[in-house]
Design a protein around this motif. Structure first.
Motif, PDB file in Angstrom:
ATOM      1  N   ALA A 138      -1.708   4.351   8.310  1.00  0.00           N
ATOM      2  CA  ALA A 138      -0.541   3.500   8.045  1.00  0.00           C
ATOM      3  C   ALA A 138      -0.416   2.426   9.117  1.00  0.00           C
ATOM      4  CB  ALA A 138       0.724   4.363   7.995  1.00  0.00           C
ATOM      5  N   VAL A 156       3.705  -0.819   3.898  1.00  0.00           N
ATOM      6  CA  VAL A 156       3.188   0.526   3.645  1.00  0.00           C
ATOM      7  C   VAL A 156       4.288   1.527   3.315  1.00  0.00           C
ATOM      8  CG1 VAL A 156       1.841   2.431   4.602  1.00  0.00           C
ATOM      9  CG2 VAL A 156       1.269   0.083   5.218  1.00  0.00           C
ATOM     10  N   CYS A 176       0.835  -1.200   0.000  1.00  0.00           N
ATOM     11  CA  CYS A 176       0.000   0.000   0.000  1.00  0.00           C
ATOM     12  C   CYS A 176       0.872   1.254   0.000  1.00  0.00           C
ATOM     13  CB  CYS A 176      -0.879   0.057   1.246  1.00  0.00           C
ATOM     14  SG  CYS A 176      -1.975  -1.355   1.411  1.00  0.00           S
ATOM     15  N   CYS A 180       5.428   3.765   8.918  1.00  0.00           N
ATOM     16  CA  CYS A 180       5.526   3.195   7.566  1.00  0.00           C
ATOM     17  C   CYS A 180       6.782   2.335   7.429  1.00  0.00           C
ATOM     18  CB  CYS A 180       5.601   4.304   6.519  1.00  0.00           C
ATOM     19  SG  CYS A 180       4.154   5.345   6.454  1.00  0.00           S
TER      20      CYS A 180
END
Ligand code: FAD
Ligand code: FAD
Ligand code: SF4
Ligand code: FES
Lengths: 278, 449
Positions: free
Chosen positions: A115, A125, A99, A147
């Motif tokens: 996140a 992420v 993502c 992240c």
């Protein structure tokens, strides 16, 4: 009354508040928002839930007009009259694979909570954030922690990549590195950035910010056209499939009260001068 | 009912209808014949002892009159103002067969106003039972259910998503018909019986469904708050409002006092209101008070207008221009409203209910346009879908309303519903009547286990 338990200025003209509101924090998640009203004379304005810690909810906002400037003038320990929420449908958090969460301006503040939820659901992420200049970047460390990878962009090159998040997104799309993308920021930024995933099959969400009144599906002020159908952003959204949004209509509707907003701000400053305080 | 002069009332949002004086109330009350089989009571959805309270007024015992009314109706000042009495109690009053019916609504209002000015008497409540009832929504249905459960001795928590209680009474019906201070006063009387009111709480979001279902009993009174739109071109231009939005901006958010209050509204110099019910009349009359020239566009004939006669008369007096037998087909302009295009309508055969079915005319002159800068759509509302849609076992009807039996029971044993969410958009007193039935079932259920 709901107390401001913590207040910080975190970038040029951008503020981070923690407000005590157990009814919001109990069930609130990424993608949802609150509606606040400062006092008896206040307007109801929507702000995204940008964090939850115990009974406190975080909002991050840019002081642009009357209400957000008045909010920014409040101090730690003071209270606001109303906060309703959580409102809206939560982000579609599930196992997507890889993502990207992309933020522009104050929209960056919505990313850490998203996140974290995405990673807890087993996704990898990447965060991509952009601002006009270094002074407008926010929550950088928090987001780096949330992240797997973080890319920073500034329009003027004062930090990170000199350019827009869309440039980075295009590279990732070309390298076939993504399964789902969230883009949160000003409408024009979301419109342009989401072009990068058009016809790629990559699911792309945007968080729309039309003008709202109640935030509960009762007034229809927040209506947006999604794939030719009318939807109410406050209950059906605010997140929608980017490629189905009628962006021009959204931006036109956002401008409905430009004149009154200016008048309201002038009235506020005039009043402030006359009383000698806020 | 006496009304304030038009020039004066167009300048403010104060109440249009002025109440009865003590003398005229007593005189009016003396007209009642005290029928042994009072038809008026059959016409009242909550079966107030009408001859009883009228007789007490005739005897000038206003305290007694008030007790009699409040035994069946905890919101008399509200009902005395907004009930469609002409179609209910007054419509069935025997004196109406030949001459004029007794002005029951005005008398109810008189009694309520008298009590408010002369001290309120709280009704008796049963000893506490330790059972806890959740009420969702603080409109007339929720408030009525709350008062019935409180009187039975249960603990009551009312959840309301907005920042003020009252539902449509607060955000929908304008102050010139329903003064907000009076709404607050009557709701406060019910709260004073011991209810906890939680504002800014959206059930289904702030309160999850399983938390809700954990209460001993639940009453859902979330109303018909979903505005319908016509689905025509140009509907999303700036300056097109649902009646709900337009009325909420003014009634709840005080946009008429902008910039003293922060919420803006486009006042418009020429406004088109689409629809013909009470909601349309309210919107038109608010738009007049904001200074606009107002057209009310309705697809049938003037005789077919579904709004209350009194409200149509008020709108006419206040200068609303009726454009009947016309249906909007397109909103002109972009991004702001510049006009509205309409098709003239022909009235052909009658439908099952005896109303003519409107059909668009064809040929030359079948369309016309009005230059307007604001359009308000008052074409109806649907049941509020938010909560009902989140409870999987809750049976719902075709249009999304919650299905209930005669006693207000839903498909889930300890969940009850009433008001517009169950019946579809109706009236204050019907909402109260159905809530009373549901509350009676709740009280019965809780006394049995
Ligand atoms: C779901 C949602 C989430 C949002 N989250 C955030 C956030 O986390 N942080 C943040 O800074 N801003 C957020 N916004 C935008 C924020 O609501 C507006 O900036 C705010 O209302 C401005 O109020 P103002 O009086 O200070 O400015 P104004 O002078 O009134 O308006 C400035 C601009 O804000 C927009 N705006 C005005 N009123 C509203 C309203 N009632 N609803 C939506 N937009 C409005 C208009 O486009 C306008 O151009 C969000 C908006 C929505 C719809
Ligand atoms: C403009 C207008 C004028 C009218 N004029 C008249 C009139 O003159 N006479 C008359 O008899 N009737 C009139 N009506 C109709 C009447 O107002 C309604 O039938 C009545 O209010 C219905 O009551 P209710 O309690 O079912 O719903 P509502 O009054 O709609 O109240 C529902 C409440 O529930 C809240 N709510 C909804 N969902 C949630 C949730 N998930 N969690 C928490 N709270 C929630 C809402 O915010 C609202 O406060 C009018 C209606 C309108 C819109
Ligand atoms: S029907 Fe008319 S006259 Fe008879 S009791 Fe009722 S109000 Fe009085
Ligand atoms: S803000 Fe009123 S319906 Fe969405």
């Amino acid at each position: 009354m709901y107390k401001i338990v913590k207040r910080d200025q975190i970038a040029d003209n951008i503020f981070e508040y923690w407000i005590n509101a157990p009814h919001v924090t109990k069930n609130g998640c990424a993608g949802q928002f609150v509606v606040i009203r400062i006092d008896e004379h206040g307007e109801r304005i929507p702000l995204t839930i940008s964090g939850i810690r115990g009974d406190d909810v975080r909002i991050v906002f840019m002081a642009v007009g009357k209400t957000t400037q008045q909010l920014a003038a409040l101090q730690e320990g003071e209270s606001i009259q109303d906060i309703a929420g959580p409102l809206g449908t939560p982000s579609e958090v599930k196992k997507w694979g890889r993502c990207a969460v992309i933020g522009g301006g104050v929209g960056i503040a919505c990313l850490p909570i998203l996140a974290r939820e995405l990673r807890e659901a087993g996704n990898e992420v990447t965060g991509i954030i952009g601002a006009r200049n270094e002074g407008l970047l926010l929550l950088e460390d928090e987001l780096r922690n949330a992240c797997d990878e973080l890319v920073i962009c500034t329009d003027d090159g004062s930090k990170g990549h000199h350019g827009f998040p869309a440039d980075i997104l295009k590279e990732k799309v070309a390298a076939k590195e993504l399964d789902a993308v969230w883009i949160i920021g000003p409408a024009i930024m979301m419109k342009i950035t989401s072009m990068a995933t058009l016809n790629t099959g990559i699911k792309t969400f945007v968080s729309l910010n039309p003008i709202m009144v109640d935030g509960t599906g009762m007034c229809g002020s927040c209506r947006v056209t999604i794939g030719g159908e009318t939807k109410f952003a406050c209950v059906d959204g605010p997140e929608f499939d980017a490629h189905q949004v009628d962006w021009d209509e959204l931006m036109n509707r956002q401008r409905t009260y430009t004149g009154q907003e200016k008048e309201s701000l002038e009235h506020y400053h005039e009043h402030k001068c006359r009383c000698g305080d806020h | 009912m006496n009304r304030r002069p038009v020039e004066e009332r167009l300048r403010d949002f104060n109440e249009v209808a002025t109440g009865l004086s003590k003398e005229s109330a007593v005189l009016e009350a003396k007209r009642c014949m005290g029928c042994p089989k009072p038809l008026c009571v059959d016409g009242c959805p909550v079966s107030i002892d009408i001859p009883g309270f009228i007789n007490a007024i005739a005897e000038e015992d206003f305290r007694k009159a008030s007790r009699i009314v409040k035994a069946d109706n905890m919101l008399p000042a509200i009902c005395g103002r907004v009930c469609p009495q002409e179609a209910q109690c007054q419509g069935t009053c025997i004196l109406g067969k030949k001459g004029k019916p007794v002005r029951i609504g005005d008398l109810e209002r008189f009694v309520a106003d008298w009590e408010r000015e002369n001290g309120v008497e709280a009704p008796e409540t049963a000893p506490t039972t330790g059972k806890h009832v959740a009420i969702v929504g603080s409109g007339p249905a929720g408030i009525t259910a709350a008062s019935e459960c409180l009187r039975a001795g249960h603990e009551v928590t009312i959840f309301e998503s907005l920042h003020e209680a009252g539902g449509v009474l607060t955000y929908g019906i304008p102050a010139f018909r329903m003064p907000k201070g009076i709404v607050k006063f009557e709701i406060d009387q019910v709260l004073a019986l011991g209810a906890e009111l939680k504002l800014n709480h959206i059930v289904g979001r702030s309160v999850a469904v399983d938390e809700l279902l954990a209460y001993d009993a639940v009453f859902i009174g979330t109303g018909a708050g979903l505005p319908y739109f016509m689905g025509i071109e140009g509907e999303n231009y700036g300056g097109v409002y649902s009646a709900n939005e337009f009325l909420t901006r003014v009634n709840l958010m005080h946009a008429d006092k902008f910039p003293e209050y922060d919420t803006p509204i486009i006042r418009g110099s020429r406004v088109a209101v689409v629809g013909g019910g009470n909601v349309a009349m309210d919107s038109a009359r608010v738009a007049r008070r904001l200074g606009a020239k107002v057209y009310l566009i309705y697809r049938r004939r003037e005789d077919d207008l579904p709004a209350r006669a009194e409200e149509i008369e008020n709108a006419v007096q206040e200068g609303v221009e009726f454009v009947c037998c016309a249906n909007p087909t397109k909103i002109l302009g972009g991004p702001e409203v510049q006009g509205i295009e309409c098709n003239r309508m022909d009235m052909c055969e009658l439908d099952e209910s005896g109303r003519p079915i409107p059909r668009p005319c064809t040929g030359v002159d079948s369309t016309f346009t009005l230059d307007v800068d604001v359009v308000i759509e008052a074409i109806g509302q649907g049941p509020n879908p938010l909560l009902a849609g989140l409870i999987p076992d809750l049976k719902r009807g075709r249009r999304g309303n919650i299905e209930v039996d005669e006693d207000g029971r839903t498909s889930i044993p300890h969940v009850f519903a009433g008001g517009d969410i169950a019946t579809g958009a109706a009236t204050v007193i019907w909402a109260m009547g159905s809530a009373k039935k549901a509350a009676a079932s709740i009280n019965k259920m809780l006394s049995e286990n």
